[in-house]
Design a protein around this motif. Sequence first.
Motif, PDB file in Angstrom:
ATOM      1  N   ALA A  84       6.263  24.154  33.831  1.00 25.67           N
ATOM      2  CA  ALA A  84       6.378  24.602  32.436  1.00 25.67           C
ATOM      3  C   ALA A  84       6.383  26.123  32.336  1.00 25.67           C
ATOM      4  N   THR A  85       5.531  26.784  33.112  1.00 29.22           N
ATOM      5  CA  THR A  85       5.466  28.245  33.083  1.00 29.22           C
ATOM      6  C   THR A  85       6.741  28.857  33.641  1.00 29.22           C
ATOM      7  N   LEU A  86       7.259  28.290  34.722  1.00 32.15           N
ATOM      8  CA  LEU A  86       8.515  28.792  35.284  1.00 32.15           C
ATOM      9  C   LEU A  86       9.648  28.668  34.272  1.00 32.15           C
ATOM     10  N   ARG A  87       9.715  27.544  33.578  1.00 33.25           N
ATOM     11  CA  ARG A  87      10.756  27.358  32.549  1.00 33.25           C
ATOM     12  C   ARG A  87      10.581  28.355  31.417  1.00 33.25           C
ATOM     13  N   ARG A  88       9.342  28.536  30.967  1.00 28.35           N
ATOM     14  CA  ARG A  88       9.065  29.447  29.852  1.00 28.35           C
ATOM     15  C   ARG A  88       9.456  30.881  30.205  1.00 28.35           C
ATOM     16  N   HIS A  89       9.331  31.244  31.468  1.00 23.44           N
ATOM     17  CA  HIS A  89       9.664  32.602  31.911  1.00 23.44           C
ATOM     18  C   HIS A  89      11.080  32.704  32.456  1.00 23.44           C
ATOM     19  N   HIS A  90      11.887  31.675  32.198  1.00 23.09           N
ATOM     20  CA  HIS A  90      13.308  31.673  32.579  1.00 23.09           C
ATOM     21  C   HIS A  90      13.513  31.927  34.069  1.00 23.09           C
ATOM     22  N   ALA A  91      12.707  31.261  34.886  1.00 22.65           N
ATOM     23  CA  ALA A  91      12.833  31.380  36.340  1.00 22.65           C
ATOM     24  C   ALA A  91      14.134  30.717  36.788  1.00 22.65           C
ATOM     25  N   PRO A  92      14.657  31.126  37.920  1.00 21.72           N
ATOM     26  CA  PRO A  92      15.874  30.485  38.448  1.00 21.72           C
ATOM     27  C   PRO A  92      15.650  28.984  38.654  1.00 21.72           C
ATOM     28  N   ASP A  93      16.719  28.223  38.470  1.00 23.31           N
ATOM     29  CA  ASP A  93      16.636  26.766  38.618  1.00 23.31           C
ATOM     30  C   ASP A  93      16.102  26.367  39.989  1.00 23.31           C
ATOM     31  N   ARG A  94      16.426  27.141  41.013  1.00 20.88           N
ATOM     32  CA  ARG A  94      15.959  26.835  42.367  1.00 20.88           C
ATOM     33  C   ARG A  94      14.429  26.796  42.421  1.00 20.88           C
ATOM     34  N   LEU A  95      13.763  27.748  41.757  1.00 23.16           N
ATOM     35  CA  LEU A  95      12.298  27.773  41.748  1.00 23.16           C
ATOM     36  C   LEU A  95      11.721  26.593  40.970  1.00 23.16           C
ATOM     37  N   VAL A  96      12.356  26.262  39.855  1.00 22.79           N
ATOM     38  CA  VAL A  96      11.885  25.129  39.050  1.00 22.79           C
ATOM     39  C   VAL A  96      12.001  23.837  39.875  1.00 22.79           C
ATOM     40  N   GLU A  97      13.096  23.675  40.594  1.00 17.33           N
ATOM     41  CA  GLU A  97      13.278  22.484  41.440  1.00 17.33           C
ATOM     42  C   GLU A  97      12.226  22.429  42.540  1.00 17.33           C
ATOM     43  N   LEU A  98      11.938  23.559  43.152  1.00 14.63           N
ATOM     44  CA  LEU A  98      10.893  23.592  44.174  1.00 14.63           C
ATOM     45  C   LEU A  98       9.551  23.189  43.581  1.00 14.63           C
ATOM     46  N   ALA A  99       9.236  23.719  42.417  1.00 12.30           N
ATOM     47  CA  ALA A  99       7.954  23.412  41.776  1.00 12.30           C
ATOM     48  C   ALA A  99       7.852  21.932  41.419  1.00 12.30           C
ATOM     49  N   ARG A 100       8.952  21.323  41.022  1.00  8.01           N
ATOM     50  CA  ARG A 100       8.944  19.890  40.706  1.00  8.01           C
ATOM     51  C   ARG A 100       8.571  19.049  41.918  1.00  8.01           C
ATOM     52  N   ARG A 101       8.831  19.566  43.096  1.00 15.93           N
ATOM     53  CA  ARG A 101       8.575  18.812  44.337  1.00 15.93           C
ATOM     54  C   ARG A 101       7.201  19.086  44.931  1.00 15.93           C
ATOM     55  N   LEU A 102       6.398  19.883  44.235  1.00 18.65           N
ATOM     56  CA  LEU A 102       5.037  20.144  44.719  1.00 18.65           C
ATOM     57  C   LEU A 102       4.229  18.857  44.730  1.00 18.65           C
ATOM     58  N   PRO A 103       3.371  18.693  45.722  1.00 21.32           N
ATOM     59  CA  PRO A 103       2.474  17.531  45.713  1.00 21.32           C
ATOM     60  C   PRO A 103       1.507  17.623  44.531  1.00 21.32           C
ATOM     61  N   ALA A 104       1.073  16.484  44.060  1.00 21.49           N
ATOM     62  CA  ALA A 104       0.093  16.469  42.974  1.00 21.49           C
ATOM     63  C   ALA A 104      -1.174  17.161  43.450  1.00 21.49           C
ATOM     64  N   GLY A 105      -1.830  17.845  42.569  1.00 17.76           N
ATOM     65  CA  GLY A 105      -3.055  18.552  42.918  1.00 17.76           C
ATOM     66  C   GLY A 105      -3.173  19.813  42.098  1.00 17.76           C
ATOM     67  N   ARG A 106      -4.215  20.563  42.374  1.00 16.78           N
ATOM     68  CA  ARG A 106      -4.455  21.813  41.655  1.00 16.78           C
ATOM     69  C   ARG A 106      -4.282  22.970  42.628  1.00 16.78           C
ATOM     70  N   TYR A 107      -3.675  24.028  42.144  1.00 11.72           N
ATOM     71  CA  TYR A 107      -3.376  25.193  42.960  1.00 11.72           C
ATOM     72  C   TYR A 107      -4.111  26.399  42.389  1.00 11.72           C
ATOM     73  N   GLU A 108      -4.849  27.088  43.256  1.00 10.12           N
ATOM     74  CA  GLU A 108      -5.695  28.204  42.829  1.00 10.12           C
ATOM     75  C   GLU A 108      -4.940  29.521  42.662  1.00 10.12           C
ATOM     76  N   ASN A 109      -3.783  29.659  43.346  1.00 11.37           N
ATOM     77  CA  ASN A 109      -3.024  30.910  43.276  1.00 11.37           C
ATOM     78  C   ASN A 109      -1.618  30.690  43.825  1.00 11.37           C
ATOM     79  N   VAL A 110      -0.817  31.749  43.805  1.00 10.41           N
ATOM     80  CA  VAL A 110       0.571  31.659  44.263  1.00 10.41           C
ATOM     81  C   VAL A 110       0.621  31.291  45.748  1.00 10.41           C
TER      82      VAL A 110
END
Length: 128
Positions: A84-110
Amino acid sequence: MPEHGRDKVGPVRDEEMAKELDGELRAARSTRAEEEHELQPSGEDQPEADRVPEPAPEDRELRSELARHLERGIYPADRDAVVATLRRHHAPDRLVELARRLPAGRYENVQALVDALVSGGGDRRADG
């Protein structure tokens, strides 16, 4: 030696620090002439300290690119918040696709996001 204080560490400073430590990391030993700057060995009752290997250039590039589009306030974040944050900040589609494939869980930082993607959580070859 990295300075601490008010200076913020960002992608440019990361590059500078990597260049400063490049010789020492490649040599796998200290290259400092002054003994007081040497790393101290682990004590007998402590585990052996390992040097952290320098991330691959493509990992640094991915971390830098993600950091440009993500705000610090979202952490800890789950996959949906990152997307959602990547979309809101108009990130490239490639980054949004990568983020969609992240494993479920919580991430503390980049870096945690990049580690999850590198360890197989996402197919980094996605082209948007």
